[in-house]
Scaffold this motif. Sequence first.
Motif, mmCIF file in Angstrom:
data_model
loop_
_atom_site.group_PDB
_atom_site.id
_atom_site.type_symbol
_atom_site.label_atom_id
_atom_site.label_comp_id
_atom_site.label_asym_id
_atom_site.label_seq_id
_atom_site.Cartn_x
_atom_site.Cartn_y
_atom_site.Cartn_z
ATOM 1 N N SER A 266 0.811 -1.227 0.000
ATOM 2 C CA SER A 266 0.000 0.000 0.000
ATOM 3 C C SER A 266 0.839 1.269 0.000
ATOM 4 O O SER A 266 0.300 2.370 -0.015
ATOM 5 C CB SER A 266 -0.920 0.013 1.230
ATOM 6 O OG SER A 266 -0.148 0.105 2.423
ATOM 7 N N GLY A 267 2.168 1.148 0.005
ATOM 8 C CA GLY A 267 3.025 2.332 0.024
ATOM 9 C C GLY A 267 3.198 2.916 1.409
ATOM 10 O O GLY A 267 3.273 4.135 1.580
ATOM 11 N N LYS A 268 3.302 2.049 2.397
ATOM 12 C CA LYS A 268 3.458 2.488 3.794
ATOM 13 C C LYS A 268 4.729 3.313 3.978
ATOM 14 O O LYS A 268 4.708 4.378 4.596
ATOM 15 C CB LYS A 268 3.460 1.242 4.685
ATOM 16 C CG LYS A 268 3.654 1.481 6.157
ATOM 17 C CD LYS A 268 3.384 0.208 6.946
ATOM 18 C CE LYS A 268 4.526 -0.794 6.848
ATOM 19 N NZ LYS A 268 4.324 -1.868 5.876
ATOM 20 N N THR A 269 5.841 2.809 3.437
ATOM 21 C CA THR A 269 7.120 3.518 3.563
ATOM 22 C C THR A 269 7.062 4.870 2.865
ATOM 23 O O THR A 269 7.475 5.890 3.431
ATOM 24 C CB THR A 269 8.264 2.672 2.969
ATOM 25 O OG1 THR A 269 8.360 1.445 3.699
ATOM 26 C CG2 THR A 269 9.590 3.416 3.059
ATOM 27 N N PHE A 270 6.551 4.888 1.641
ATOM 28 C CA PHE A 270 6.450 6.136 0.881
ATOM 29 C C PHE A 270 5.602 7.166 1.618
ATOM 30 O O PHE A 270 5.961 8.341 1.706
ATOM 31 C CB PHE A 270 5.855 5.847 -0.500
ATOM 32 C CG PHE A 270 5.618 7.078 -1.340
ATOM 33 C CD1 PHE A 270 6.680 7.719 -1.961
ATOM 34 C CD2 PHE A 270 4.342 7.596 -1.502
ATOM 35 C CE1 PHE A 270 6.470 8.855 -2.734
ATOM 36 C CE2 PHE A 270 4.123 8.727 -2.264
ATOM 37 C CZ PHE A 270 5.194 9.353 -2.884
ATOM 38 N N ALA B 245 14.070 2.127 2.665
ATOM 39 C CA ALA B 245 13.741 3.408 3.292
ATOM 40 C C ALA B 245 14.741 4.489 2.899
ATOM 41 O O ALA B 245 14.369 5.632 2.630
ATOM 42 C CB ALA B 245 13.692 3.245 4.815
ATOM 43 N N THR B 246 16.032 4.136 2.863
ATOM 44 C CA THR B 246 17.067 5.101 2.479
ATOM 45 C C THR B 246 16.825 5.623 1.071
ATOM 46 O O THR B 246 16.880 6.829 0.814
ATOM 47 C CB THR B 246 18.465 4.455 2.564
ATOM 48 O OG1 THR B 246 18.677 3.976 3.894
ATOM 49 C CG2 THR B 246 19.553 5.459 2.208
ATOM 50 N N TYR B 247 16.543 4.712 0.157
ATOM 51 C CA TYR B 247 16.265 5.086 -1.231
ATOM 52 C C TYR B 247 15.053 6.021 -1.291
ATOM 53 O O TYR B 247 15.059 7.033 -1.997
ATOM 54 C CB TYR B 247 16.007 3.832 -2.066
ATOM 55 C CG TYR B 247 15.715 4.105 -3.525
ATOM 56 C CD1 TYR B 247 16.737 4.120 -4.467
ATOM 57 C CD2 TYR B 247 14.413 4.349 -3.955
ATOM 58 C CE1 TYR B 247 16.474 4.380 -5.806
ATOM 59 C CE2 TYR B 247 14.135 4.604 -5.282
ATOM 60 C CZ TYR B 247 15.166 4.620 -6.211
ATOM 61 O OH TYR B 247 14.896 4.885 -7.527
ATOM 62 N N SER B 248 14.010 5.682 -0.538
ATOM 63 C CA SER B 248 12.783 6.482 -0.543
ATOM 64 C C SER B 248 13.038 7.889 -0.022
ATOM 65 O O SER B 248 12.551 8.878 -0.591
ATOM 66 C CB SER B 248 11.714 5.782 0.298
ATOM 67 O OG SER B 248 10.468 6.407 0.139
#
Length: 547
Positions: free
Chosen positions: A53-57, A87-90
């Motif tokens: 669902s895009g929780k990190t984003f 997470a780092t990439y995001s």
Amino acid sequence: MNYGTTVDLTKIQLDNRKLYPYQEAATENLNEYFDLENPTSPQNGLLVMPTGSGKTFTAVNWLLQSAVSRGYKVIWFAHRKDLIEQATYSFIHRAPILLNYGIKKFSIMPISGEHYSMSQASKSDVYVCSIQSAASKNGLRFIKNMLGTKGKEKVVVVIDEAHHAVMPSFRKILDKITKLNKNRVFLGLTATPTRMQESEQMRLYKMFDCFKDVEKAKINKDNPKFIYEVKLKDLITNGTLASPKYQRIETNLIGNVEFDIDKKDEEYYEKYGELSEKIKDQLANSAYRNKIIVDEYIKNRDKYGKTLVFAVNKNHAYTLDQEFKKAFKEKNLDITSEYCISGDNNNQEKINEFKSKKDGVFINVQILTEGSDVPDIQTVFLTRQTNSESLLMQMIGRGLRGKVAGGTETLNVVDFHDTWEKFKFWLDPKFIIDGLTGDSDPGSKPGKMVSIPWDVTMDIYSRMVANVTSKSNSPIVPNGWYSVVDDDGEDYRIIVFDNQLESYKSIEYNIDKIDGNTNAMDLIKRYFILEESIPNEHNIEQLIRYI
């Protein structure tokens, strides 16, 4: 790019995805729930959003806009390398939104055994940190340096996969940070906030202030208050996510018969849990196997439509593309095939071309490159087996865009399955998809075995290889687990497979006969008769200690 240094945001490509309505709702609730302007006490909250669902984003977007823009330091904790890198990439690729707040420089540092160390943490805006690194005796010494002057005044602490937060290691870190900053903000992210033991369930809810009245918490345990919650089945029902439909294709290829497997290949698998490049090349060059893959698509062209194929390696991507092109030409079919591998200069051009078509196949090795989202994927072909849960979820997730989000109503997940005697691929895509679409049973009693719910499926699979020693070629399916506490006081799951179930039930039935003199080998010899069902000795030791 060196993630451990300050980056110039004017030179970073922005991840300019728009938030879906449910992500916007989550963001609004986060802003209403937390007071970041004038915090006067510790704040705790739990954000519940399902896998895919895009929780990190969503969380990263909120942290950058609402916290980092206000001068907050962010410390993000995770327990796996892939989660740290994700997470780092995001953060890096969403950070250019800080330009809207007049911020042109941004610093971030990933910390783990494979990145930077805790001793190097001092001046970054954001840390994405391994819980193991931070909770070690040496790591705890550097929490103060990590916060710095800024963090002692303003800090948001995030725990990814927050259902693990009741573990002593997390609590040690949070206690240390709270002593340094009484007004710290504590945000938990999880797909489903369940624990296997009721006492731990209540502790989790209390950690994140899920009850207004703590004294009445036990009475209201079925009605916890979350910052925001959305369920996966609701996103599938409303069309935000596609509904995955699983199909297994048996190649009838027996690896140890067809291929040359030596000691080095076995050692590689033992170390990495994946096939060696030599065996991957043999798979890639198997004309018999490639024909099965190509024929499956051609026979079901109308059903499969626009199909994303995940190949074994670069060689396989090229070879498979040639086979598809040859077959389409021979049958005079107006379908295209293309492949994409890292390092090619024209990848984006190929991807854009595939986006514009209504069907055809597009072959790549792992995940598509940055900015290459293709929303209307109808089918995903998994032509490789893997023991990496994150890789499998990334492959399936590439096709989960639902109709409301410009995708499709359903996603066909076609799994091409080989048979291996020397290598055990525990990760079953069908099991993953059943977890995505089915209802789970989060309830359990202390020390009792329960059916497996989705929220811990990934954690279970990371332990499966160490939990059973099997010499059987037949599929081994996890049935449930015992939730116990190990020697360090950490949460630990002993996984029980179908072919072990009766043996464990016999142990339960005779539990009164187990005492301090009972050893693991006694129980194994007494109850586990079938050679292919023998469990790991360490697990039985943990079970005896718990009993």
